[in-house]
Structures are given as structure tokens and as C-alpha cells.
Design a protein around this motif. Structure first.
Motif, short mmCIF file in Angstrom:
data_model
loop_
_atom_site.label_atom_id
_atom_site.label_comp_id
_atom_site.label_asym_id
_atom_site.label_seq_id
_atom_site.Cartn_x
_atom_site.Cartn_y
_atom_site.Cartn_z
N ALA A 52 9.68 -11.74 -3.72
CA ALA A 52 8.61 -11.27 -2.82
C ALA A 52 8.77 -9.82 -2.88
CB ALA A 52 9.00 -11.56 -1.57
N LEU A 53 9.81 -9.07 -3.00
CA LEU A 53 9.79 -7.65 -2.72
C LEU A 53 9.31 -6.86 -4.13
CD1 LEU A 53 13.48 -7.06 -1.62
CD2 LEU A 53 11.45 -7.04 -0.21
N ASP A 54 8.89 -7.78 -5.12
CA ASP A 54 8.18 -7.33 -6.35
C ASP A 54 6.94 -6.86 -5.86
OD1 ASP A 54 10.51 -7.56 -7.93
OD2 ASP A 54 9.62 -9.36 -8.64
N TYR A 55 6.40 -7.25 -4.78
CA TYR A 55 4.88 -7.01 -4.49
C TYR A 55 4.72 -5.58 -3.93
CZ TYR A 55 2.55 -11.66 -4.35
OH TYR A 55 2.10 -12.89 -4.46
N TRP A 56 5.93 -5.12 -3.35
CA TRP A 56 6.07 -4.01 -2.79
C TRP A 56 6.27 -2.76 -3.80
CZ3 TRP A 56 4.05 -3.44 1.91
CH2 TRP A 56 3.96 -4.58 2.83
N LYS A 57 6.35 -3.17 -4.96
CA LYS A 57 6.66 -2.16 -6.17
C LYS A 57 5.33 -1.18 -6.51
CE LYS A 57 11.03 -4.14 -7.79
NZ LYS A 57 11.63 -4.91 -8.97
N ASP A 58 4.33 -2.24 -6.30
CA ASP A 58 2.88 -1.82 -6.87
C ASP A 58 2.28 -1.34 -5.31
OD1 ASP A 58 0.35 -1.23 -7.61
OD2 ASP A 58 0.11 -3.42 -8.36
N PRO A 59 1.86 -0.03 -5.45
CA PRO A 59 1.20 0.65 -4.26
C PRO A 59 -0.10 0.14 -3.92
CG PRO A 59 1.99 2.41 -5.59
CD PRO A 59 2.12 1.15 -6.41
N SER A 60 -0.87 -0.54 -5.01
CA SER A 60 -1.83 -1.10 -4.59
C SER A 60 -1.95 -2.42 -3.75
CB SER A 60 -2.74 -1.81 -6.00
OG SER A 60 -1.93 -2.83 -6.70
N PHE A 61 -0.90 -3.04 -3.44
CA PHE A 61 -0.65 -4.24 -2.47
C PHE A 61 -0.79 -3.80 -1.05
CE2 PHE A 61 2.27 -6.88 0.06
CZ PHE A 61 1.51 -8.35 -0.31
N GLU A 62 -0.19 -2.64 -0.93
CA GLU A 62 -0.59 -2.05 0.49
C GLU A 62 -1.71 -1.69 0.71
OE1 GLU A 62 1.77 1.14 3.53
OE2 GLU A 62 3.17 0.13 2.21
N LYS A 63 -2.36 -1.00 -0.13
CA LYS A 63 -3.78 -0.56 -0.02
C LYS A 63 -4.95 -1.85 0.02
CE LYS A 63 -3.14 3.83 -2.71
NZ LYS A 63 -3.42 4.22 -3.98
N GLU A 64 -4.41 -2.80 -0.62
CA GLU A 64 -5.32 -3.88 -0.43
C GLU A 64 -4.99 -4.67 1.07
OE1 GLU A 64 -7.54 -6.10 -2.66
OE2 GLU A 64 -7.85 -4.20 -2.56
N ILE A 65 -4.06 -4.62 1.44
CA ILE A 65 -3.84 -5.16 2.82
C ILE A 65 -4.72 -4.46 3.79
CG2 ILE A 65 -2.10 -5.42 4.80
CD1 ILE A 65 0.18 -5.72 2.65
#
Length: 421
Positions: free
Chosen positions: A313-326
Motif C-alpha cells: 500500500a505504501l507504494d501509492y505514496w511514492k507517486d506525488p500525484s496520488f496525494e494531488k488526486e486526493i
């Protein structure tokens, strides 16, 4: 669905069951942001396991890693013995979450649920400071075991303890009594930072930055910074309970990041295991790590299958776009809720929360529960919050796409329309 499908649960299961009453159907399958019942009726999930499924149901990446681990006969139960799965989670959490945020915490695995993380935090704070009292806040919720209940404000849940709950004192949460930060802090300091108040010096101050069960009350960044300063001034440790608002639910991995504070202790559970598998963490500054070996333990401290999915699951947080999409989708939720408040004045509504932990507080008794009930009839799963269930809350999974989010919001409006008629 006819009511007889629920007969087994009604006849054999305890009256303490809750969600099977709110969602009276038998679920069988789930994927992404949807669930299906035994009759193959599809539901959009705006509940996300009360925040335990931030990444949705049966994420392919996590599932593949879990299946691979099981098929290689990876160890399932290991107490706190060293294991490959534990090592990989620890190193991934350090490199992916803590280091980029300039946070230095030791990681403790208590029992696998949120209340275990809180109990460990309270025990450690008392051990470190030599004090017994703990400050909590109005509408706070921290768990159902005795220590956690003592710092929980909900009278119904507290009554279930059956014994006096002590060594804790409740202070007003942000805007509970006053809007002014100065007035609020003057009130709190008059009890905690002055002689003659009758309140014992606390070992810790525990809070949620967004009160999930308490009604989606979101503390301002300024108030959080003032509470941190107060804790330092009086020699107390600041504990942030990030069990429900953390792991991206409030927009950033840790909900306290926008305030710029660095709590002494942080409690995580729910979505930290990624896949819905039980796991909990108590994080604390390294100098607070004064535990003796085995001084706080438990048979299920750590959970190897959850380490595997939690690492994936932590792999999601390696990509800055994940947090931007949230953040982008959270803005869409905020805009929708604001529109509903204006469009349906019968709600007597006001906006609550932030990020993917938002909802509407209604001034009409029982109306929030009716909204949730009608939304379910339209194929949307959501719940209520607040001391009187006066808030209907949206907890979509963070991975929901625009199509799913738009359709879920459409169904919610149908529920609102039915409820106010």
C-alpha cells in the motif's frame, strides 16, 4: 431483499451487532469502490470499512503480494519475532513515509486494532512522565477498551464500561464553546497551566485533528499549534490519534501535516494494513522509548499478512500525484456538499470535516439517519456520526475514480431528496 436473509444473524448473533442493521443485506463480493450482495445487487461504498479501506476493496497489487506470500508459505503468526515481512514493512515505512516528512519515530506494534495503539500510547506517556492524568476533548473518540474509553467523551459508549473511568479530564475541542483561538486557549490554560484549578498535571494531551465519530469536527491548524505549544509548556506529551483521519483520509498521509506540528506520539490503525487486515502502530520520539522488553505485549502484535499488504500500500505514496488526486477529488466533495446545503434548506445543514472525511451536519433530529437509510435504498453505503448521529458522512475510498465519485454523489442526492420530502 426480504428480511429472512437476515434471520441467521438475528437469531445467532449478539444484539451488539450494528452495521448489519444499517445495511440489511448479505454482502458477498467487493472490488475497488463497490460491493455486491448475494443477489448481485451493486452498491457504491462511501463507508470504506469506517476508514479501514482507504485503498478500496481487493486492490490488485496488494492481493498479488498477499497471494504470493501465502503460496510461498510465508510465516503468518510470529508475535514480535523478526520476520522478512516485518523488516520490509519497517524499512518501507521509514523510507516512504517518515524520512520524506522529516519525522523521527520509533515504531511499536501493539495489538492489531486502534484501541490497542491508544492504550500503548497512554501507558507510555504515563511511564515517561510519571504522571497519571490525561487530557482529552469534547466529542473525542479513542476506542472501546477501558483506557481508551476514559479519554472518550461519548456517554453511551462510556456507560458500556460498567466501571468508573478515571485519570482523565475533558477540555473543549476547537470551537466547542468559543470561536476565538485566544479565548479558547485562555480557558484551557486556566485549567492546565495555572495553580488552583484542581486539575492534576497531565501526562499527555490526546486529540484527533478531525473527530471522526464525534461529528467530523475539524480543528484549525492554529488551534493545533497552540495545543502543541501548551503541551510543551506544561511538560505533557502530545498524542495525535490518527487512526481514522490518517493514512490519507484527511488529505495527507498524517492528518496533522498541514498544521506543521510534530506530535510526541502518533496512533495509527485501520488503513495502515492497506487491505483491511488488522494492524496497528504506535509511533513515538526515539527518546521516549523506555520500554522494557515485553513490558507491553500481545499475542497478535504485528500481523505478517498485514505487513505484506501494508508494504504494498505504501507504494501509492511514492507517486506525488496520488496525494494531488486526493486533494482534487476532495474539492469536488466539498463543492457538492456545499451545493446540497444551499439546494435543500430543509436539511438545516452545515459543512463538516475535510479531505475524504467530510459530511453535513443537519439541525433536524434523526434526519441524518434518514438520509443514510434512503441512500442505501439507492445503492449507496454510508453512515452517520456525532453524539446524536446528526452528521451523515462521506468516506469514499481514496482510489475512487471520477465516474464512481460522481455516481455516488448522485445517489446521495437522491437519498437527501427522499429524506427531506
Amino acid at each position: 431483499m426480504t428480511t429472512n436473509v437476515m434471520s441467521v444473524f438475528e437469531e445467532l448473533e449478539s444484539e451488539v451487532r450494528s452495521y448489519s442493521r444499517s445495511f440489511p443485506t448479505v454482502f458477498h463480493k467487493a472490488k475497488g469502490y463497490q460491493l455486491w450482495d448475494e443477489d448481485d445487487h451493486a452498491y457504491i461504498d462511501f463507508f470504506s470499512g469506517a476508514g479501514a479501506l482507504n485503498y478500496g476493496h481487493n486492490d490488485d497489487h496488494m492481493k498479488d503480494k498477499l497471494i504470493e506470500y501465502i503460496q510461498e508459505d510465508g510465516i503468518t503468526h510470529s508475535l514480535d519475532m523478526a520476520s522478512k515481512a516485518r523488516r520490509e514493512f519497517l524499512t518501507a515505512f521509514q523510507s516512504t513515509i517518515l524520512e520524506p516528512r522529516d519525522l523521527s519515530y520509533k515504531i511499536m506494534f501493539p495489538g492489531p486494532t486502534g484501541t490497542n495503539a491508544v492504550e500503548a500510547a497512554l501507558k507510555l506517556a504515563r511511564k515517561v512522565t510519571g504522571r497519571t492524568n490525561v487530557v482529552s476533548f469534547t466529542n473525542g473518540f479513542h476506542g472501546m477498551t477501558l483506557g481508551s474509553l476514559a479519554v472518550t467523551s461519548n456517554s453511551f459508549k462510556r456507560a458500556g464500561a460498567g466501571v468508573p473511568l478515571g485519570n482523565a479530564v475533558t477540555m473543549p475541542y476547537d470551537k466547542f464553546v468559543h470561536e476565538s483561538i485566544e479565548t479558547q486557549m485562555e480557558h484551557i490554560r486556566s485549567f492546565l497551566d495555572k495553580d488552583g484549578s484542581g486539575v492534576d498535571a497531565p501526562a499527555a494531551i490526546i486529540l484527533e485533528t478531525v473527530q471522526g465519530e464525534g461529528g467530523l469536527n475539524a480543528a484549525s491548524n492554529e488551534w493545533l499549534r497552540e495545543i502543541e505549544k501548551l503541551a510543551h509548556d506544561i511538560g505533557a506529551l502530545l498524542i495525535v490519534d490518527d487512526i481514522q483521519a490518517g493514512v490519507g483520509r484527511a488529505g495527507t498521509f498524517f492528518s496533522f501535516e498541514p498544521a506543521g506540528i510534530k506530535p510526541d506520539i502518533v496512533c495509527l490503525s485501520k488503513s495502515i494494513g492497506g487491505y483491511g487486515l488488522p494492524l496497528a502502530l504506535t509511533l513515538f520520539r526515539p527518546e521516549l522509548d523506555i520500554w522494557g522488553a515485553g513490558e507491553h505485549n500481545g499475542t497478535f502484535r504485528g500481523n505478517c499478512p498485514a505487513f505484506v499488504t501494508g508494504t504494498a500500500a505504501l507504494d501509492y505514496w511514492k507517486d506525488p500525484s496520488f496525494e494531488k488526486e486526493i486533494a482534487r477529488k476532495a474539492d469536488k466533495i466539498t463543492s457538492f456538499l456545499t451545493e446540497m446545503i444551499d439546494k435543500y434548506p430543509a436539511l438545516e445543514g452545515s459543512l463538516r470535516g475535510r479531505g475524504f472525511i467530510q459530511g453535513i451536519r443537519t439541525g433536524v433530529p434523526d434526519l441524518a439517519e434518514k438520509v443514510a437509510e434512503h441512500a442505501f435504498s439507492h445503492g449507496l453505503i454510508m453512515e452517520t456520526a456525532g453524539p446524536n448521529d446528526e452528521v451523515f458522512k462521506l468516506f469514499p475510498p481514496l482510489i475512487i475514480n471520477d465516474e464512481g465519485l460522481d455516481e455516488g454523489l448522485r445517489r446521495l442526492e437522491l437519498g437527501i431528496k427522499d429524506a427531506v420530502q
